[in-house]
Design a protein around this motif. Structure first.
Motif, mmCIF file in Angstrom:
data_model
loop_
_atom_site.group_PDB
_atom_site.id
_atom_site.type_symbol
_atom_site.label_atom_id
_atom_site.label_comp_id
_atom_site.label_asym_id
_atom_site.label_seq_id
_atom_site.Cartn_x
_atom_site.Cartn_y
_atom_site.Cartn_z
ATOM 1 N N ILE B 52 0.307 87.946 -20.858
ATOM 2 C CA ILE B 52 0.874 87.682 -22.182
ATOM 3 C C ILE B 52 -0.190 86.975 -23.008
ATOM 4 C CG2 ILE B 52 2.635 86.388 -23.432
ATOM 5 C CD1 ILE B 52 4.384 86.851 -20.821
ATOM 6 N N VAL B 58 6.890 88.328 -26.424
ATOM 7 C CA VAL B 58 7.216 89.324 -25.410
ATOM 8 C C VAL B 58 8.679 89.188 -25.017
ATOM 9 C CG1 VAL B 58 6.781 90.076 -23.035
ATOM 10 C CG2 VAL B 58 4.877 89.410 -24.507
ATOM 11 N N LEU B 60 11.623 90.253 -22.294
ATOM 12 C CA LEU B 60 11.881 90.795 -20.971
ATOM 13 C C LEU B 60 13.331 91.280 -20.941
ATOM 14 C CD1 LEU B 60 10.326 87.933 -18.769
ATOM 15 C CD2 LEU B 60 9.147 89.791 -19.957
ATOM 16 N N LYS B 68 14.330 88.037 -14.188
ATOM 17 C CA LYS B 68 13.757 87.639 -15.480
ATOM 18 C C LYS B 68 13.730 86.122 -15.617
ATOM 19 C CE LYS B 68 17.059 89.678 -17.239
ATOM 20 N NZ LYS B 68 18.236 90.296 -17.761
ATOM 21 N N LEU B 72 10.609 83.081 -15.969
ATOM 22 C CA LEU B 72 10.532 81.928 -16.881
ATOM 23 C C LEU B 72 10.377 80.629 -16.094
ATOM 24 C CD1 LEU B 72 13.103 82.593 -19.746
ATOM 25 C CD2 LEU B 72 10.726 83.295 -19.542
ATOM 26 N N THR B 179 4.171 77.217 -26.468
ATOM 27 C CA THR B 179 4.804 78.393 -25.881
ATOM 28 C C THR B 179 6.294 78.132 -25.727
ATOM 29 O OG1 THR B 179 2.835 79.094 -24.702
ATOM 30 C CG2 THR B 179 4.938 79.826 -23.805
ATOM 31 N N LEU B 181 9.827 79.462 -24.022
ATOM 32 C CA LEU B 181 10.508 80.317 -23.058
ATOM 33 C C LEU B 181 11.989 80.295 -23.400
ATOM 34 C CD1 LEU B 181 8.856 78.893 -19.796
ATOM 35 C CD2 LEU B 181 8.025 80.738 -21.258
ATOM 36 N N THR B 211 3.549 81.322 -28.819
ATOM 37 C CA THR B 211 3.672 82.376 -27.830
ATOM 38 C C THR B 211 5.113 82.320 -27.326
ATOM 39 O OG1 THR B 211 1.402 81.946 -27.192
ATOM 40 C CG2 THR B 211 2.722 83.269 -25.667
ATOM 41 N N VAL B 213 8.161 83.965 -24.744
ATOM 42 C CA VAL B 213 8.677 84.868 -23.716
ATOM 43 C C VAL B 213 10.193 84.775 -23.804
ATOM 44 C CG1 VAL B 213 8.615 85.560 -21.305
ATOM 45 C CG2 VAL B 213 6.701 84.279 -22.286
#
Lengths: 252, 283
Positions: B52, B58, B60, B68, B72, B179, B181, B211, B213
């Protein structure tokens, strides 16, 4: 809260008065040797309230309050430390359990020999009883803190102290307050028991003194005061619990 | 029907698209996870490779139980992988990864704190040392952003599931982790509110170049927000397909669902997903 007239309250008063009247009648018929009479007890209480009761009441209350203060702080602290440290818990918890297996009131003679006849041995006894109840409750709380809450604040960058202050300690607060609620009646039991064994002052002393002189009226009068004291203590703790844990009772 | 090898190719292409020699922000190399329960071993995630990039969003997607959330947890450093290495900024993650903000599936609000106090908690920490007034101001802004003005003093028990999710979102976004999550953050919201939240999330994460996820079971949500969508197979989880989402930004989250490109992508991803969803429910 809005107070409205409640027929239940009326019936409670009626039943209470009937019971007192029956007690009075029994005392009247039997001469009151063993049962005394509510009127005599009331007169006795009124006389005590002129002044002679207060030193005894103050003694017992002091023992309870000081003993509870020590027992709660030490018990909660020990529970938190052992609850958050598996190694310390592994070593020390069996020892604590072993000590708790002794009926704590049986320690009273020991404390009286160690600490004399005044308030100190009763404070130690109250403190001991409260310590164990708080320890076990807090320990259960500290071991069951939601790890996801801890992980969250850790990810935010907390240090150990912040984690403890902002998550672990508040998460244990319902357990600590629950422990205090359970411990308060036991604290009163411990204080009066200690006073009954050996004391110069206190409600327990008043009780055993009355019994030794077959003064039934005084004996019932002390029991009545202890009943009121017990009620007051549980009301105050219940109120404090509601106030401190209002986030728990909040409903959507 | 595209298989795992194709997914691998796509991942390679994407790494090229995102700027070739740039090291990925988050790099999963041969990462697998097994859980040992009392009697048996459950393979939650078969070894996967996934890189990533910095500032990438992104998503999932996959049936429940496909690992998934496990991914994380491993990126957050809450769970060690059973195989392979998870790296962040080029270094393998041991212990907690404090560069990430993690919004878990369960809202982990502190029940003894009001909504506003929950949102403020990250700003109270010594590592940020924010003056009280400034923190309160940002809390108020954040609560407005997630539409919870007027609920500052409510405890989590007094809020609905969707409101609690929004408080959790505000609490995670307020300290601007580099980032983010997110584990099905908007599952409990109604459709209109979900769109509003997606819009806010897009604005915030793109403005601050985070970023992200993002785990979801909602393909539409994934396509609306993500730069790449990763489709997972049913347990044990594997990467079934990786698709770039070439829709231009900023995206109009309220209307993008009606565009042709969206429909095509949705259809092709749904083809990948539907077999897995049916397989996943047979268990």
């Amino acid at each position: 809260m809005v107070r409205r007239f409640d027929p239940i309250v009326l019936w409670q008063i009626v039943v209470g008065l009937l019971l007192l009247a029956a007690w009075e009648a029994i005392g009247d018929i039997s001469g009151g040797m063993w049962t005394s009479r509510p009127t005599l007890i009331a007169v006795k209480l009124a006389g005590w309230l002129q002044g002679s009761l207060y030193p005894h009441l103050a003694t017992t209350l002091t023992e309870v309050v000081v003993g509870v203060a020590f027992g709660v702080s030490l018990g909660a602290l020990a529970g938190l430390v052992l609850g958050r440290s598996p190694i310390a818990a592994g070593i020390l918890r069996p020892i604590v359990v072993a000590f708790y297996s002794v009926p704590l009131v049986a320690l009273a003679p020991l404390f009286i020999m160690f600490f004399g006849l005044d308030m100190l041995p009763k404070i130690v006894l109250v403190g001991t009883v409260v310590f164990f109840l708080l320890f076990f409750n807090t320990f259960a709380g500290a071991t069951s803190v939601d790890q996801e809450l801890v992980a969250q604040i850790d990810l935010m960058g907390s240090n150990r102290r912040e984690r403890f202050q902002k998550v672990v300690a508040p998460a244990c607060s319902p357990w600590i307050i629950g422990g205090i609620k359970t411990a308060m009646p036991y604290a009163l039991v411990a204080a009066t028991t200690g006073e009954m064994l050996a004391a110069r002052r206190g409600l327990g002393f008043l009780l055993s003194d009355a019994a030794s002189q077959f003064d039934m009226t005084s004996l019932y009068a002390v029991l009545f005061i202890l009943m009121l004291l017990g009620l007051a203590i549980s009301e105050v703790t219940a109120w404090a619990e509601r106030h401190l844990l209002r986030w728990r009772h909040a409903q959507g | 029907m595209p298989k795992g090898d194709m997914a691998g190719d796509m991942a390679g292409d994407m790494a090229g698209d995102m700027g070739g020699d740039l090291a990925p922000k988050i790099d999963l190399q041969g990462v697998g996870k097994r859980f040992v329960t009392r009697e048996r071993e459950v393979e939650a995630l078969q070894p996967i490779d996934l890189a990533i990039q910095d500032h990438e969003f992104v998503a999932l997607v996959g049936p429940s139980g496909c690992g998934k959330s496990t991914i994380l947890n491993m990126i957050a450093g809450l769970l060690p992988p059973s195989a392979g290495v998870v790296s962040y900024d080029g270094a393998a993650i041991g212990g907690l990864n404090r560069a990430v903000g993690y919004m878990t599936q369960k809202d982990t609000l502190l029940p003894w704190r009001t909504a506003a106090d929950n949102v403020r908690i990250a700003l109270e920490l010594k590592c940020r040392a924010m003056p009280w007034d400034e923190a309160n101001e940002r809390v108020a802004q954040m609560l407005t952003l997630v539409g919870l003005t007027g609920f500052e003093k409510h405890y989590p028990a007094e809020l609905s599931g969707g409101m609690r999710k929004r408080v959790a979102l505000a609490r995670t976004l307020i300290y601007e982790p580099e980032t983010l999550l997110m584990d099905e953050p908007f599952g409990a919201l109604d459709a209109q509110l979900k769109l509003l939240m997606l819009d806010q999330l897009q604005d915030l994460t793109r403005q601050r170049r985070m970023t992200v996820v993002f785990v979801t079971h909602d393909l539409g949500e994934a396509i609306t927000l993500a730069d790449r969508v990763v489709v997972f197979s049913a347990r044990p989880g594997r990467i079934r397909a990786i698709r770039p989402v070439a829709l231009p930004r900023p995206r109009d989250v309220f209307r993008i669902r009606f565009t042709e490109d969206f429909a095509h992508l949705h259809e092709s991803l749904w083809d990948e997903l539907k077999d897995e969803v049916t397989r996943g429910t047979e268990v």
